[in-house]
Every structure is written in structure tokens, then in C-alpha cells.
Design an enzyme around this catalytic site. Structure first.
Site, PDB file in Angstrom:
ATOM      1  N   GLU A  69      20.183  -5.099  71.655  1.00  0.00           N
ATOM      2  CA  GLU A  69      18.792  -5.230  71.216  1.00  0.00           C
ATOM      3  C   GLU A  69      18.626  -6.338  70.173  1.00  0.00           C
ATOM      4  OE1 GLU A  69      15.469  -2.044  69.822  1.00  0.00           O
ATOM      5  OE2 GLU A  69      17.381  -1.958  68.765  1.00  0.00           O
ATOM      6  N   GLU A 108      21.140  -3.298  67.255  1.00  0.00           N
ATOM      7  CA  GLU A 108      20.450  -4.408  66.597  1.00  0.00           C
ATOM      8  C   GLU A 108      21.364  -5.104  65.591  1.00  0.00           C
ATOM      9  OE1 GLU A 108      17.770  -7.015  66.087  1.00  0.00           O
ATOM     10  OE2 GLU A 108      16.789  -5.236  66.942  1.00  0.00           O
ATOM     11  N   GLY A 109      21.248  -6.426  65.555  1.00  0.00           N
ATOM     12  CA  GLY A 109      21.984  -7.209  64.563  1.00  0.00           C
ATOM     13  C   GLY A 109      23.495  -7.139  64.736  1.00  0.00           C
ATOM     14  N   ARG A 110      23.960  -7.190  65.976  1.00  0.00           N
ATOM     15  CA  ARG A 110      25.390  -7.025  66.294  1.00  0.00           C
ATOM     16  C   ARG A 110      25.934  -5.731  65.684  1.00  0.00           C
ATOM     17  NH1 ARG A 110      25.740 -12.639  64.877  1.00  0.00           N
ATOM     18  NH2 ARG A 110      27.058 -12.119  63.104  1.00  0.00           N
ATOM     19  N   ASP A 142      30.816  -8.390  63.538  1.00  0.00           N
ATOM     20  CA  ASP A 142      30.318  -7.817  64.795  1.00  0.00           C
ATOM     21  C   ASP A 142      30.742  -6.354  64.828  1.00  0.00           C
ATOM     22  OD1 ASP A 142      29.572  -7.123  67.374  1.00  0.00           O
ATOM     23  OD2 ASP A 142      30.255  -9.008  68.257  1.00  0.00           O
ATOM     24  N   ARG A 144      29.513  -4.049  66.953  1.00  0.00           N
ATOM     25  CA  ARG A 144      29.166  -3.416  68.219  1.00  0.00           C
ATOM     26  C   ARG A 144      30.372  -2.744  68.863  1.00  0.00           C
ATOM     27  NH1 ARG A 144      26.422  -8.458  71.133  1.00  0.00           N
ATOM     28  NH2 ARG A 144      28.207  -9.432  70.073  1.00  0.00           N
ATOM     29  N   LYS A 170      33.875  -9.507  74.873  1.00  0.00           N
ATOM     30  CA  LYS A 170      33.153  -8.381  75.481  1.00  0.00           C
ATOM     31  C   LYS A 170      33.832  -7.975  76.781  1.00  0.00           C
ATOM     32  CE  LYS A 170      28.659  -8.456  75.242  1.00  0.00           C
ATOM     33  NZ  LYS A 170      27.221  -8.802  75.516  1.00  0.00           N
TER      34      LYS A 170
END
Length: 228
Positions: A69, A108-110, A142, A144, A170
Site C-alpha cells: 500500500e 504502508e511505508g515499507r 524495509d 515488510r 522479494k
């Protein structure tokens, strides 16, 4: 409902809703999942989405975009990044093939949340790059995770994927989670005067597979194949 793990505090995926939605790229089936993860950042939503086109259950080599996002670009039209363009190009590529999955993760925002992302933007306005800003806030570069993506793909029954991404890390993360990635397909977006330095940092310091020194206003590059 799909559950993963046997411990009470293990992450758990629940399929909450689904419905068709018409888009400028064609009609997708929108699935909403809830991901209960005690280790997730408290500023992040537990709800995640999958846009699905065509019959993907039991299928191989399905084009898949795992997209995080970005409220600032996707809703407010910020030019600081390429997130909105990558989202749209992935939808267009899936529509072109007539089958595919776009996983929209609320990271949001990594993965640091919206408020921290805007704090990082304030530091960037003073000269820090996207990595330095996070470090000055004592936040991960990061944060995520992709376990929710792997769980969603399993729930949807996808056997193997062609991953639409410029980020080889990823791809490696998904493979480590047991997702069969056939290959990586870059999604290249030309830089603009506001995003050029950001894209260069992603290329140089975050290992994204991007053209060297992106040129603002360069001709658009379509989705291109790359073995990975």
C-alpha cells in the site's frame, strides 16, 4: 477459513469476503483477507486484498504482483515514488494475459506505517534519502514481510507464479516461504523529477533491478520479461 500454524499466537489467515469489481482494466474478483499476526507493526492494517482475474486455482505460471500500500501516491497522486504506476501496470499486464493475481498488502511505508512514513518524508525534504530517513528515525529500512502473501496464494490455490517485481529480494523471500516462483518479470516505470533520486537509491542501495541513473521524462518502458 484457512489457518496456518498450531500455536495460539501463530499468524492466521481468514478469508472474509469476495465480490467482482469492474476496473478500467477489466473485471477482477476482489478477495478480502484478515491476517492475524502478533508480530506485525501496530500501525498496519490486518486486512489485505487480492485482485484475481481468471481461473487461478491449480494453475501454474500465474502472473502475480505483490504490491504494498502507498496512500500518498495511489490516492493523493504523490510523484515521490513509482508505486501507483507499478500498480496500474501490473493490473494492465494481468488483464492483457486474461489471468493473474494482484496481492495488495497493507504495509504502508515499507512496513513502518503511515505516520512514520510521513515523518521520513519530512526528513527527506531536508536532504536525507529514503534509507537515511528511516535510519534517523531508528526504523528498519524495509520492515515488510511476505508470509501473508504466501498464505493468500495458498488459499487461492496458485501452484506457481511469475512475479511482477523489480526487487530480487522479494523473489527470494517468497521462495524461502515455499512459493514456487517460475521467473521474475520487471515492471519498469520512467522517473520523474521528484522520483529520480528515490529510484536511484532503490537501484544502488536496495538491490532493485532498475536502469542506472533513471532519466526524468524518459520514454515509457512496458512490462518486460526476465528470468530469475
Amino acid at each position: 477459513m484457512s489457518s496456518f500454524g498450531s500455536k495460539e499466537r501463530d499468524p492466521r489467515l481468514e478469508h472474509k469476503a469476495r465480490a467482482p469489481i469492474p476496473t478500467r482494466y477489466g473485471t477482477f474478483e476482489l478477495h478480502v483477507f484478515e491476517w492475524e499476526n502478533p508480530d506485525a507493526h501496530p500501525g498496519l492494517s490486518r486486512e489485505h486484498c487480492a485482485l484475481v482475474m481468471g481461473d487461478v486455482r491449480g494453475q501454474r505460471s500465474i502472473p502475480v504482483r505483490i504490491h504494498s500500500e502507498c496512500l500518498t501516491s495511489e490516492v493523493f497522486g504523490s510523484l515521490k515514488c513509482d508505486c501507483r504506476e507499478q500498480l496500474e501496470r501490473a493490473q494492465a499486464e494481468i488483464a492483457r494475459r486474461g489471468v493473474g493475481v494482484l496481492l495488495y498488502l497493507r504495509q504502508e511505508g515499507r512496513g513502518i506505517g503511515l505516520a512514520n512514513k510521513i515523518r521520513a518524508y519530512a526528513l527527506q525534504a531536508k536532504g536525507a534519502d529514503t534509507i537515511e530517513a528511516n535510519e534517523l528515525l531508528h526504523l528498519p529500512v524495509d520492515a515488510r514481510t511476505y508470509d501473508v502473501a504466501a498464505a493468500m496464494l495458498k488459499d487461492l490455490g496458485v501452484e506457481s507464479v511469475e512475479l511482477l517485481t523489480n526487487n530480487p529480494l522479494k523473489l527470494n523471500a517468497l521462495r524461502d516461504l515455499g512459493v514456487h516462483v517460475e521467473r521474475r518479470v520487471p515492471v519498469l516505470v520512467p522517473a520523474n523529477p521528484f522520483s529520480a533520486s528515490y529510484l536511484e537509491v532503490k537501484r544502488r542501495r536496495m538491490q532493485h533491478d532498475l536502469p542506472s541513473a533513471p532519466t526524468p521524462g524518459a520514454p515509457q518502458v512496458r512490462v518486460a520479461s526476465s528470468e530469475g
